[in-house]
Design an enzyme around this catalytic site. Structure first.
Site: not given
Length: 293
Positions: A146, A240, A266
């Site tokens: 991320s 996602e 995620h």
């Protein structure tokens, strides 16, 4: 892909309900940090007998049993929207990656927004990489999830431009590539986004950037030059929101592969040691690193 186990399905449900609600309704980052730390402690498990060691820069070092003290090093940069998380929240993930690869790993520590907006996180991540190079142990691989995937790409771009030794491989988990445009709309339009509500990315961009231009390549590495970087494997959950960034990153790199996993939240990898699907995904990342070492 194997069917999800009962544990896997439990963590998907937890992400869809409890964690998503927290990210939507809880604005203070300090509270979210505490919640994330608790969820990470309960939801993941370090490999048996592995005790991370914190260095004077706040990074955590992981060395599996029977791995030499001078074994190659994987540099891991944690996610959390530039505002939450740390080496401890990702310890189970990083420890599992080190064990599966048969290498050492170090989880970098960096300053968080809103107390420390951009470029603090990027500067700290680059400094960690520079220390490894100066110590004569440049990382064999760099990995991150991320926001940590965003920082990993930024570190690679900086290392390439500075002429530093580059890793042999990169492994990214649903990396943020582009903070420009309407991030809230992109997340709202992702119908299969299990974890992250639209309010969360909009909120973190505000506190992380503080009005800076999000199209700057140092902020959005996807808008910079991604050529000349090492072979890269990107994993993301099918549908996602950040699977879109992942696909664009793969298209912009010389040698990159996108591996999509259906029905997951995620960064499901955080449940290493407790969720079989997390362990399988991490094993694939480790195999990729070993194949390029």
């Amino acid at each position: 892909m194997k069917p999800l186990s009962l544990a896997d399905r439990f963590f998907v449900l937890q992400a869809r309900t409890l964690e998503r609600a927290a990210l939507r309704f809880v604005a203070p980052q300090r509270i979210l940090r505490v919640l994330f730390a608790l969820i990470a402690r309960i939801g993941g498990r370090l490999p048996r007998g592995m005790i991370p060691i914190r260095d004077r820069h706040g990074a955590l070092w992981f060395r599996p049993d029977a791995v030499a003290r001078d074994a190659p090093v994987i540099l891991y940069i944690h996610g959390g929207g530039f505002t939450i998380g740390g080496p401890r929240t990702h310890a189970a993930l990083v420890g599992a990656l080190a064990k599966a690869a048969g290498m050492r790993a170090v989880a970098a520590s960096y300053r968080l927004a809103p107390e420390h907006p951009f470029p603090a996180a990027r500067d700290d991540a680059i400094a960690t990489y520079a220390r490894l190079v100066e110590a004569g142990t440049p990382p064999i691989a760099i990995a991150g999830d991320s926001a940590g995937g965003c920082l990993s790409l930024s570190v690679l771009q900086h290392a390439r431009d500075m002429g530093w030794p580059l890793p042999k491989a990169a492994c990214l988990i649903a990396p943020i590539g582009d903070l420009s445009g309407s991030v809230e709309a992109r997340f709202g339009e992702a119908e299969n986004e299990i974890l992250i509500p639209p309010q969360w990315p909009a909120r973190i961009r505000e506190v992380y950037l503080r009005g800076l231009d999000p199209t700057a390549p140092e902020i959005s590495p996807l808008l910079g030059d991604l050529s000349g970087l090492p072979p890269t494997l990107i994993q993301a959950a099918t549908g996602e929101a950040l699977a879109q960034d992942s696909a664009r990153i793969v298209a912009a790199m010389d040698d990159a592969t996108l591996d999509l996993w259906p029905g997951l939240q995620h960064v499901w990898h955080l449940h290493a040691g407790r969720a079989p699907v997390a362990d399988r995904a991490i094993a694939q990342l480790a195999d990729f690193i070993k194949s390029h070492a």
